[in-house]
Design a protein around this motif. Structure first.
Motif, PDB file in Angstrom:
ATOM      1  N   PRO A 191       0.939  -1.069   0.162  1.00  0.00           N
ATOM      2  CA  PRO A 191      -0.169  -0.056  -0.162  1.00  0.00           C
ATOM      3  C   PRO A 191       0.523   1.429  -0.082  1.00  0.00           C
ATOM      4  O   PRO A 191       2.302   0.893   0.114  1.00  0.00           O
ATOM      5  CB  PRO A 191      -1.015  -0.463   1.566  1.00  0.00           C
ATOM      6  CG  PRO A 191       0.546  -0.958   2.151  1.00  0.00           C
ATOM      7  CD  PRO A 191       0.976  -1.599   1.325  1.00  0.00           C
ATOM      8  N   PHE A 192       0.122   2.811   0.183  1.00  0.00           N
ATOM      9  CA  PHE A 192       0.810   3.462   0.300  1.00  0.00           C
ATOM     10  C   PHE A 192      -0.353   4.463   0.616  1.00  0.00           C
ATOM     11  O   PHE A 192      -1.251   4.095   0.853  1.00  0.00           O
ATOM     12  CB  PHE A 192       1.834   4.659  -1.233  1.00  0.00           C
ATOM     13  CG  PHE A 192      -0.155   4.660  -2.349  1.00  0.00           C
ATOM     14  CD1 PHE A 192      -0.280   5.791  -2.836  1.00  0.00           C
ATOM     15  CD2 PHE A 192       0.271   3.395  -3.246  1.00  0.00           C
ATOM     16  CE1 PHE A 192      -1.377   5.903  -3.682  1.00  0.00           C
ATOM     17  CE2 PHE A 192      -0.633   3.677  -4.599  1.00  0.00           C
ATOM     18  CZ  PHE A 192      -1.926   4.491  -4.299  1.00  0.00           C
ATOM     19  N   CYS A 193       0.729   5.809   0.993  1.00  0.00           N
ATOM     20  CA  CYS A 193      -0.770   6.187   1.971  1.00  0.00           C
ATOM     21  C   CYS A 193      -0.304   8.163   1.471  1.00  0.00           C
ATOM     22  O   CYS A 193       0.715   8.333   1.439  1.00  0.00           O
ATOM     23  CB  CYS A 193      -0.723   6.062   3.484  1.00  0.00           C
ATOM     24  SG  CYS A 193       0.916   6.927   4.524  1.00  0.00           S
ATOM     25  N   THR A 194      -1.505   8.911   2.146  1.00  0.00           N
ATOM     26  CA  THR A 194      -1.619   9.829   1.928  1.00  0.00           C
ATOM     27  C   THR A 194      -2.213  10.946   2.953  1.00  0.00           C
ATOM     28  O   THR A 194      -3.790  10.131   3.540  1.00  0.00           O
ATOM     29  CB  THR A 194      -2.420  10.441   0.511  1.00  0.00           C
ATOM     30  OG1 THR A 194      -2.199   9.713  -0.951  1.00  0.00           O
ATOM     31  CG2 THR A 194      -2.643  11.846   0.862  1.00  0.00           C
ATOM     32  N   VAL A 195      -1.160  11.380   3.296  1.00  0.00           N
ATOM     33  CA  VAL A 195      -1.905  12.743   4.662  1.00  0.00           C
ATOM     34  C   VAL A 195      -2.244  13.829   4.081  1.00  0.00           C
ATOM     35  O   VAL A 195      -1.657  14.299   3.703  1.00  0.00           O
ATOM     36  CB  VAL A 195      -0.775  12.753   5.267  1.00  0.00           C
ATOM     37  CG1 VAL A 195      -1.050  13.478   6.633  1.00  0.00           C
ATOM     38  CG2 VAL A 195      -0.513  11.453   5.759  1.00  0.00           C
ATOM     39  N   SER A 196      -3.575  14.657   4.779  1.00  0.00           N
ATOM     40  CA  SER A 196      -4.126  16.244   4.068  1.00  0.00           C
ATOM     41  C   SER A 196      -3.601  16.948   5.538  1.00  0.00           C
ATOM     42  O   SER A 196      -4.389  15.983   6.155  1.00  0.00           O
ATOM     43  CB  SER A 196      -5.215  15.002   3.882  1.00  0.00           C
ATOM     44  OG  SER A 196      -5.986  14.664   2.941  1.00  0.00           O
ATOM     45  N   PHE A 197      -3.413  18.184   4.914  1.00  0.00           N
ATOM     46  CA  PHE A 197      -3.034  19.303   5.739  1.00  0.00           C
ATOM     47  C   PHE A 197      -4.061  20.257   5.624  1.00  0.00           C
ATOM     48  O   PHE A 197      -4.080  20.672   4.016  1.00  0.00           O
ATOM     49  CB  PHE A 197      -2.169  19.098   5.457  1.00  0.00           C
ATOM     50  CG  PHE A 197      -0.950  18.376   6.832  1.00  0.00           C
ATOM     51  CD1 PHE A 197      -0.681  17.912   7.719  1.00  0.00           C
ATOM     52  CD2 PHE A 197      -0.822  17.212   5.667  1.00  0.00           C
ATOM     53  CE1 PHE A 197       0.027  17.025   9.278  1.00  0.00           C
ATOM     54  CE2 PHE A 197       0.938  16.107   6.722  1.00  0.00           C
ATOM     55  CZ  PHE A 197       0.374  16.407   7.790  1.00  0.00           C
ATOM     56  N   LEU A 198      -4.399  21.470   6.483  1.00  0.00           N
ATOM     57  CA  LEU A 198      -4.905  22.061   5.539  1.00  0.00           C
ATOM     58  C   LEU A 198      -6.688  22.671   5.719  1.00  0.00           C
ATOM     59  O   LEU A 198      -6.709  23.679   6.589  1.00  0.00           O
ATOM     60  CB  LEU A 198      -3.873  23.270   5.335  1.00  0.00           C
ATOM     61  CG  LEU A 198      -2.299  24.075   4.917  1.00  0.00           C
ATOM     62  CD1 LEU A 198      -2.547  24.485   4.057  1.00  0.00           C
ATOM     63  CD2 LEU A 198      -2.289  24.282   6.799  1.00  0.00           C
ATOM     64  N   SER A 199      -7.340  22.121   5.203  1.00  0.00           N
ATOM     65  CA  SER A 199      -8.324  21.731   4.550  1.00  0.00           C
ATOM     66  C   SER A 199      -8.750  20.789   4.087  1.00  0.00           C
ATOM     67  O   SER A 199      -8.026  19.965   4.312  1.00  0.00           O
ATOM     68  CB  SER A 199      -8.653  22.725   3.728  1.00  0.00           C
ATOM     69  OG  SER A 199      -7.936  22.338   2.663  1.00  0.00           O
ATOM     70  N   ASP A 200      -9.959  20.822   4.483  1.00  0.00           N
ATOM     71  CA  ASP A 200     -11.384  18.663   4.070  1.00  0.00           C
ATOM     72  C   ASP A 200     -10.744  19.414   2.685  1.00  0.00           C
ATOM     73  O   ASP A 200     -10.789  20.349   1.934  1.00  0.00           O
ATOM     74  CB  ASP A 200     -12.274  18.948   4.292  1.00  0.00           C
ATOM     75  CG  ASP A 200     -12.215  19.464   6.057  1.00  0.00           C
ATOM     76  OD1 ASP A 200     -11.011  19.499   6.941  1.00  0.00           O
ATOM     77  OD2 ASP A 200     -13.434  19.424   6.403  1.00  0.00           O
ATOM     78  N   ALA A 201     -10.686  17.852   1.912  1.00  0.00           N
ATOM     79  CA  ALA A 201     -10.854  17.859   0.860  1.00  0.00           C
ATOM     80  C   ALA A 201     -11.983  16.327   0.339  1.00  0.00           C
ATOM     81  O   ALA A 201     -12.633  15.694   0.968  1.00  0.00           O
ATOM     82  CB  ALA A 201      -9.749  17.544  -0.496  1.00  0.00           C
TER      83      ALA A 201
END
Length: 185
Positions: free
Chosen positions: A98-108
């Motif tokens: 697997p790979f992963c994405t971490v989200s910052f600053l705002s929702d999407a």
């Protein structure tokens, strides 16, 4: 920073032009005019992973979000301005799952589907939409990584995402050296 670590935005149309930072390897997203195919650019060097990102990886593995068998050795940071997006794609198989994405600053939102439709600049239609709240981690593997396309429609406000991936050992850049900081496993 090495030349290909930072890519400045090219605002040629609405929804395009996010800033990218690549660590560990340089990745080409589309077939270039010079005939270079998508995938890891084995002759191009970028900066190694900074300590803060290494700490994030250690936590993702220790919290069992990512398995010890797939410790990331590369990442891309996308910095979006309002209206920027990521068009429909499937992440290249030069990277293991697997790979992963971490989200910052705002929702999407992220959309998934076998056939994602482009409705206009930064506007897409897919069969499944998932919220990416600020601070969330999305892990992709199996059909979600290999069969379904995904995209991020135009964001409503500034956003940063960090995607961590492990390179296929057969596709490593020629000058790549394993990072001794990841011998913690």
């Amino acid at each position: 920073m090495r030349e290909h670590t930072y890519t400045a935005p090219i605002k040629w149309m609405r929804g395009k032009g996010r800033i990218t930072l690549q660590f560990g390897c340089c990745y080409n997203y589309a077939k270039g005019q010079n005939g270079i195919l998508p995938g890891i650019m084995r002759n191009v060097q970028v900066d190694p992973m900074p300590p803060l990102l290494k700490d994030m990886i250690r936590r993702l593995v220790s919290w069992q979000i990512l398995p010890k068998t797939c410790v990331p050795d590369s990442c891309i940071i996308n910095i979006y301005d309002e209206g920027d997006c990521i068009p429909p794609h499937i992440d290249h198989n030069d990277f293991l799952r697997p790979f992963c994405t971490v989200s910052f600053l705002s929702d999407a939102r992220i959309l998934f589907g076998r056939n994602l439709k482009v409705l206009g600049p930064g506007e897409f239609l897919g069969s499944t939409a998932i919220s990416l709240p600020r601070g969330s981690v999305l892990v992709l593997s199996g059909n979600g990584a290999d069969e379904a396309k995904h995209c991020v429609p135009a964001v409503r406000s500034r956003r940063i995402s960090i995607t961590f991936r492990k390179m296929d050992p057969e596709k490593l850049p020629y000058q790549h050296r394993p990072d001794p900081d990841f011998n913690f496993i």
